[in-house]
Design an enzyme around this catalytic site. Structure first.
Site, PDB file in Angstrom:
ATOM      1  N   GLY A  47       0.819  -1.202   0.000  1.00 44.60           N
ATOM      2  CA  GLY A  47       0.000   0.000   0.000  1.00 44.60           C
ATOM      3  C   GLY A  47       0.857   1.257   0.000  1.00 44.60           C
ATOM      4  O   GLY A  47       0.351   2.356   0.163  1.00 44.60           O
ATOM      5  N   ASP A  67      10.304  -6.842  -1.623  1.00 39.35           N
ATOM      6  CA  ASP A  67      10.729  -6.886  -0.225  1.00 39.35           C
ATOM      7  C   ASP A  67      12.105  -6.263  -0.175  1.00 39.35           C
ATOM      8  O   ASP A  67      13.049  -6.743  -0.811  1.00 39.35           O
ATOM      9  CB  ASP A  67      10.722  -8.303   0.352  1.00 39.35           C
ATOM     10  CG  ASP A  67      10.572  -8.253   1.873  1.00 39.35           C
ATOM     11  OD1 ASP A  67       9.622  -7.621   2.349  1.00 39.35           O
ATOM     12  OD2 ASP A  67      11.427  -8.813   2.580  1.00 39.35           O
TER      13      ASP A  67
END
Length: 200
Positions: A9, A69
């Site tokens: 997000g 990530d």
């Protein structure tokens, strides 16, 4: 136009990905805009966490998914904050608190002992059970500054010194940052393979 759901997000990441992927004709949409919450990051490596996030977003949206990530690894701290970079000080995404904790941990260390690198693992899955995901990685080496500098970027950018330019990551223009950053390097490896991988 081919759509990819971003398993995050983070508005900063979304803008960065859309800017860099614009020439491919692939549009990146945020999982948050599709009502998907963050996956639980239970992996023990950047690759494991990126896979968990990509499969989660793809499963809940039915779209191919892109997960990132990333983290900051500081040599003097044994690679910390590493996987826990976003929640280093306790609450997720509190950049000010994370930076304050990092500077406190390194207080008094000379610059030559403040080596660090940003790491980025990007994963794209075509569907939740994709057995052969597309994976690309990048590293950006530098050092942790003794105080924040610059107003750009996000996360640890104000305290990450880029040795090539002598600037903090937060002082670099978006274009200059993308040319040298961990995410920019990983994307440079990912982008050439992406259209064929997605059948775009």
């Amino acid at each position: 136009m081919k759509q990819l759901v971003l398993a995050s997000g983070n508005a900063g990441k979304l803008a960065e990905f859309n800017r860099l992927l614009a020439p491919t004709g692939i549009e990146v949409v945020s999982q948050a805009s599709l009502g998907v919450d963050d996956a639980e990051e239970t992996g023990l490596s950047f690759v494991e966490n990126a896979l968990l996030k990509a499969r989660h977003a793809s499963r809940l949206t039915g779209l191919p998914a892109l997960a990132d990530d990333s983290g900051l690894c500081v040599d003097a701290l044994g690679g910390a904050p590493g996987l826990y970079s976003a929640r280093y000080a306790g609450s997720h995404g509190d950049h000010t608190a994370n930076i304050a904790k990092l500077l406190a941990e390194l207080d008094g260390l000379p610059i030559e002992q403040r080596a660090a690198h940003f790491h980025c693992t990007l994963v794209v899955v075509r569907h939740p059970g994709d057995p052969d995901p597309l994976i690309a990685q990048g590293r950006w080496h530098g050092q942790i500054l003794t105080a924040t500098r610059g107003a750009g970027g996000f996360g640890y950018d104000p305290v990450f010194g880029d040795p090539a330019s002598g600037l903090s990551a937060a002082e670099l223009s978006p274009e200059a940052k993308n040319a040298v950053s961990h995410r920019g390097l990983a994307l440079a490896r990912l982008i050439p393979a992406l259209p064929a991988f997605l059948g775009a």
